[in-house]
Write an enzyme that holds these catalytic residues in place. Structure first.
Site, mmCIF file in Angstrom:
data_model
loop_
_atom_site.group_PDB
_atom_site.id
_atom_site.type_symbol
_atom_site.label_atom_id
_atom_site.label_comp_id
_atom_site.label_asym_id
_atom_site.label_seq_id
_atom_site.Cartn_x
_atom_site.Cartn_y
_atom_site.Cartn_z
ATOM 1 N N GLU A 138 0.813 -1.219 0.000
ATOM 2 C CA GLU A 138 0.000 0.000 0.000
ATOM 3 C C GLU A 138 0.844 1.266 0.000
ATOM 4 O O GLU A 138 0.340 2.346 -0.324
ATOM 5 C CB GLU A 138 -0.946 0.002 1.214
ATOM 6 C CG GLU A 138 -2.037 -1.062 1.154
ATOM 7 C CD GLU A 138 -1.599 -2.416 1.691
ATOM 8 O OE1 GLU A 138 -0.386 -2.614 1.925
ATOM 9 O OE2 GLU A 138 -2.479 -3.288 1.868
ATOM 10 N N HIS A 191 2.328 1.093 5.187
ATOM 11 C CA HIS A 191 1.217 2.055 5.204
ATOM 12 C C HIS A 191 0.909 2.444 6.637
ATOM 13 O O HIS A 191 1.352 1.788 7.581
ATOM 14 C CB HIS A 191 -0.021 1.440 4.551
ATOM 15 C CG HIS A 191 -0.371 0.116 5.167
ATOM 16 N ND1 HIS A 191 -1.048 0.008 6.355
ATOM 17 C CD2 HIS A 191 -0.063 -1.149 4.779
ATOM 18 C CE1 HIS A 191 -1.162 -1.266 6.663
ATOM 19 N NE2 HIS A 191 -0.565 -2.000 5.722
ATOM 20 N N HIS A 242 -4.638 0.765 7.469
ATOM 21 C CA HIS A 242 -5.269 -0.293 8.260
ATOM 22 C C HIS A 242 -4.223 -0.830 9.228
ATOM 23 O O HIS A 242 -3.039 -0.520 9.099
ATOM 24 C CB HIS A 242 -5.831 -1.418 7.383
ATOM 25 C CG HIS A 242 -4.809 -2.120 6.538
ATOM 26 N ND1 HIS A 242 -4.295 -1.581 5.390
ATOM 27 C CD2 HIS A 242 -4.199 -3.322 6.685
ATOM 28 C CE1 HIS A 242 -3.425 -2.431 4.853
ATOM 29 N NE2 HIS A 242 -3.338 -3.479 5.617
HETATM 30 ZN ZN LIG Z 1 -0.699 -4.821 2.491
#
Ligand SMILES: [Zn+2]
Length: 274
Positions: free
Chosen positions: A10, A104, A116
């Site tokens: 991400e 991320h 997340h």
């Molecule tokens: Zn991932």
């Protein structure tokens, strides 16, 4: 000099949507190539900084996003699902440095592309010894347990800031600025690669004096779930305490055991996500 490289997806420059980083979406094939290039840039920088061996642990989705024959540096490739140590599988005390590539931000962060914390449908926030952390901070428990410093993080600005909360001297390669959870201004891929390669080389040059993750032991993880059912289910695991409707805590003087307890809550609560 051995480098352990944990690669997510991400945090790659240009990636802003789940459709770009999940097979079998058609766009995925293009974006996995960008990820491969960023991983290779980190390997190139590591080699330029003195690394002689690299293990790449694929840590995104079903953990099979890279092409083994396209990996630079004759790196070994650890891929596939159901790894007991998950994003940190393969690390042991024989390594000299850990890289986090294409990471991320946490679920609770203000703005981070595709943010997340392990499971966006179960976990709303995680605190480590009272500090809000993402996957980078949680994974640093394993690095601490093996006595290996985490010296490089690549991804967006939020991710770099979160990683530095636990490893203040970590070298960041910020390849995009997140505008929202689904928007970012990214460097051109060529610029991103150059930045990552340079950061990786500088990170290796500092390995000799790099500090371990700053986590006081015994350490406590506090996990806020999306629903009370998930918090209740987490308490089925030995040592997990419920502190309110949706929050549990777990403490341990062994950071690797604490990580494993956390991963077990992630896997267990997966049974009741909607
Ligand atoms: Zn991932």
């Amino acid at each position: 000099m051995k480098v352990f490289l944990s690669s997510d997806m991400e945090g790659t420059a240009g990636v802003v949507d789940w459709s770009q980083c999940l097979a079998p979406q058609p766009e995925y094939q293009y974006y996995r190539g960008l990820l491969q290039d960023e991983v290779n840039a980190a390997i190139d920088g590591a080699m330029a900084g003195g690394a002689t061996e690299v293990l790449v642990n694929d840590s995104h989705s079903t953990m099979q996003n890279l092409r083994p024959d396209a990996l630079h540096g004759r790196a070994r490739y650890l891929s596939g699902r159901h790894k007991p140590m998950y994003m940190m599988q393969g690390l042991d005390p024989s390594f000299d440095a850990v890289f986090f590539v294409s990471y991320h931000g946490s679920m609770a962060s203000e703005a981070s592309t595709l943010s997340h914390t392990y499971n966006p449908r179960a976990i709303a926030r995680v605190r480590l010894n009272g500090i809000e952390v993402g996957e980078s901070g949680i994974n640093m428990l394993v690095a601490l347990g093996h006595g290996v410093p985490v010296v490089l993080v690549t991804g967006d600005d939020t991710t770099a800031e979160e990683a530095a909360r636990i490893s203040p001297a970590i070298v960041p390669a910020v390849v995009k600025h997140s505008v929202s959870r689904f928007a970012a201004e990214s460097l051109h891929p060529e610029e991103a690669k150059a930045l990552i390669e340079d950061a990786a080389r500088r990170a290796m040059e500092g390995v000799g004096s790099a500090a371990l993750p700053q986590i006081t032991l015994p350490a406590t993880l506090e996990v806020l779930f999306l629903t009370g059912d998930m918090a209740e289910m987490a308490t089925w695991i030995n040592g997990v305490q419920r502190v309110d409707a949706r929050t549990v805590t777990m403490s341990d003087d062994d950071p690797i055991r604490l990580f494993r307890t956390f991963i077990t809550t992630v896997l267990l609560t997966r049974a009741i996500v909607e």
